[in-house]
Design an enzyme around this catalytic site. Structure first.
Site, PDB file in Angstrom:
ATOM      1  CE  LYS A 144      -1.868   2.761   2.968  1.00  0.00           C
ATOM      2  NZ  LYS A 144      -1.812   4.000   2.186  1.00  0.00           N
TER       3      LYS A 144
ATOM      4  CD  GLU B 205      13.187   3.823   7.985  1.00  0.00           C
ATOM      5  OE1 GLU B 205      13.131   4.677   8.913  1.00  0.00           O
ATOM      6  OE2 GLU B 205      13.208   4.112   6.783  1.00  0.00           O
TER       7      GLU B 205
ATOM      8  CB  CYS C 223      13.409   8.415   7.461  1.00  0.00           C
ATOM      9  SG  CYS C 223      14.188   7.240   6.373  1.00  0.00           S
TER      10      CYS C 223
ATOM     11  CD  GLU D 139      10.900  12.371  10.975  1.00  0.00           C
ATOM     12  OE1 GLU D 139       9.859  11.874  11.416  1.00  0.00           O
ATOM     13  OE2 GLU D 139      11.696  11.759  10.253  1.00  0.00           O
TER      14      GLU D 139
END
Ligand code: NAD
Length: 496
Positions: free
Chosen positions: A195, A270, A304, A400
């Site tokens: 997905k 992750e 990331c 982040e």
């Protein structure tokens, strides 16, 4: 000159016409609610695709399971599967320009990055992983049990494919991160349902077509489109899914882990990072500035592993900030399809708003903010920002941001800096900049991150395990660790 979809190559235009929705069992599925896929450079429509729902997710899992149960992929000999995956790599390479253009139009990134990283790295990655198909192994074990008298045993371990894998991927590197999951799973003999993020469904649909052309049997690699809350949730909680592999935010990663444990599916997460770059007093400043620009602004910071908090020795801090500011001032902004553009749009208006809000809040907190050159009014642009003399306690130094925001914090003492580097819930990656081998050897073991680079940042390789410590996730991508994580380890004990 126009850089919208009409400027794309003829195969891209043909694909945008052909793709209608999810790609399941070898064909597009047009049923479901229509959703426009946007070009972040203009906000205009690139394509309209049918989004799947819970029922389509169930059907995709059922067909993926059928392909695993009838053994159409896992029972091909390892050498045949390896050859098919190598052919898949060849096709990605041959259609590299087409895939790069699709990625740039849909994600917004520079066409140079799409060619070199999204496609170039992926081709190498698929070839590397294809090789593991023929190299999976168990081991023999010495049995030392003394019972019954005189009995002999032969014992060994077998690696077998886990089964149905659900892969849920984000929007920053849609094609590449999908391959990081799909190919090791296929190398292990699993069947996969993928997905993509709703913002960026296009490139993986093209990949699914190419997989079939390469010889992956229909139904072994399916793509189901849809929202995270409906389709993503359904995949994570589906009882017939044996493993969920996810890349994205920590909040969603936790939900996926909980859902997977409910039916004892394996899972790997992750998640994001707030990745530090630690620049010691003896660092080579030229290299460190170059590394900061590359590590912090690649894909406009939507990475990331991006460097986003910079602890710089006070003796270098002002010059470091000055050079970063000068560099961002000189960057040309424009659509990713424009080969001159260095500042390209973020993926979505939502992400643009989120990043601009971080910048506004930092300004309100009194941060010293330097904003780079002008960006177009139309499209989802954010001009890169350098924040100097920041405080480690500021939100932009701790959360982040996932955008082009470089937050620089001065330090005086290495011990103090290591404490700041490790003072984070996240631990995906970090880099250390020093000309001292001794400092590098001493400090790398003390940095709490799944990857520590020295004098480089965001250097990934298919052979080197990648995954976070702490709230940055569980499990590793890349290397044999990734393939093994799509296998079940069985012990066999034979008495004779
Ligand atoms: P997200 O975690 O919401 O989405 C990632 C993927 O998970 C998408 O495919 C999404 O549809 C799906 N998803 C969302 N909710 C789900 C659910 N409840 N169950 C199952 N699947 C679900 O990430 P996002 O909204 O796209 O981005 C938000 C933040 O995540 C970013 O700002 C960034 O901090 C982080 N992020 C990290 C990475 C990374 O590489 N680690 C990549 C993209 C985003």
């Amino acid at each position: 000159m126009s850089y919208d979809k009409m400027s794309a190559s003829e195969p891209v235009q043909a694909f945008l016409e052909r793709a209608t929705g999810s790609f399941i069992d070898g064909r597009f599925r047009a049923q479901g609610n229509a959703r426009d896929v946007l070009d972040p450079a203009t906000g205009g429509r690139l394509a309209t695709l049918a989004e799947g729902d819970g029922a389509l997710a169930d059907e995709a899992v059922a067909l993926t399971k059928a392909s695993f149960d009838d053994r159409r992929w896992r029972d091909l000999s390892p050498a045949v599967r390896e050859r098919i995956l190598l052919r898949f790599a060849d096709l990605i390479e041959r259609h590299g320009e087409e895939l790069a253009q699709i990625e740039t139009l849909n994600q917004g990134k520079s066409i140079h990055i799409a060619r070199a990283v999204d496609v170039g790295f992926s081709v190498d990655f698929v070839r590397y992983m294809a090789g593991w198909t023929t190299k999976l192994e168990g081991s023999t074990r010495e049995m030392s049990i003394g019972m019954p008298e005189g009995a002999q045993f032969n014992a060994y371990t077998l690696r077998q494919p886990l089964g149905v894998v659900a892969a849920i991927v984000p929007w920053n590197f849609p094609l590449m991160i999908a391959l990081w999951k799909v190919v090791p799973a296929l190398a292990a003999g699993c069947s996969v349902v993928l997905k993509p993020a709703s913002e960026t469904p296009l490139s993986v649909l093209r990949l699914a077509e190419l997989a079939i052309e390469a010889g992956v049997p229909r139904g072994v690699f399916n793509v189901v489109l849809g929202s995270g809350s409906v389709v993503g949730t359904r995949l994570a909680e589906h009882p017939d899914v044996h493993k969920v592999t996810f890349t994205g935010s920590t909040a969603v990663g936790k939900q996926i882990g909980h859902a997977a444990v409910e039916h004892m599916a394996h899972f790997s997460l992750e998640l994001g990072g707030k990745n530090p770059m630690l620049v010691l007093e003896d660092a080579d400043l030229d290299k460190a500035v170059g590394g900061a620009l590359m590590g912090g602004l690649l894909n406009q910071g939507q990475v990331c592993a991006a460097a986003s908090r910079f602890y710089v020795h006070r003796s270098l801090h002002d010059e470091f900030c000055r050079r970063l500011a000068e560099a961002v001032d000189g960057m040309a902004a424009g659509p990713g399809m424009d080969p001159q553009a260095q500042v390209t749009p973020l993926v979505s208006q939502r992400q643009q708003r989120s990043v601009l809000d971080y910048i506004d809040r930092a300004r309100a907190q009194g941060a010293d903010i330097h904003v780079g050159g002008a960006v177009p009014k139309e499209g989802f642009y954010v001009s890169p920002v350098v924040i100097s003399g920041a405080d480690h306690g500021m939100e932009v130094a701790r959360e982040e941001v996932f955008g082009p925001v470089l937050t620089v914090i001065p330090f005086d003492d290495v011990e103090e800096a290591i404490a700041l580097v490790n003072d984070s819930d996240l631990g995906l990656a970090a880099s250390l900049w020093t000309e001292s081998l001794s400092q590098a050897m001493r400090l790398t073991p003390r940095i709490e991150a799944g990857t520590v680079w020295v004098n480089t940042h965001v250097t990934l390789d298919a052979s080197l395990p990648f995954g976070g410590f702490k709230m940055s996730g569980l499990g590793k991508e890349f290397g044999p660790e990734a393939v093994n994580a799509y296998t079940e380890l069985k012990s066999v004990c034979i008495a004779y």
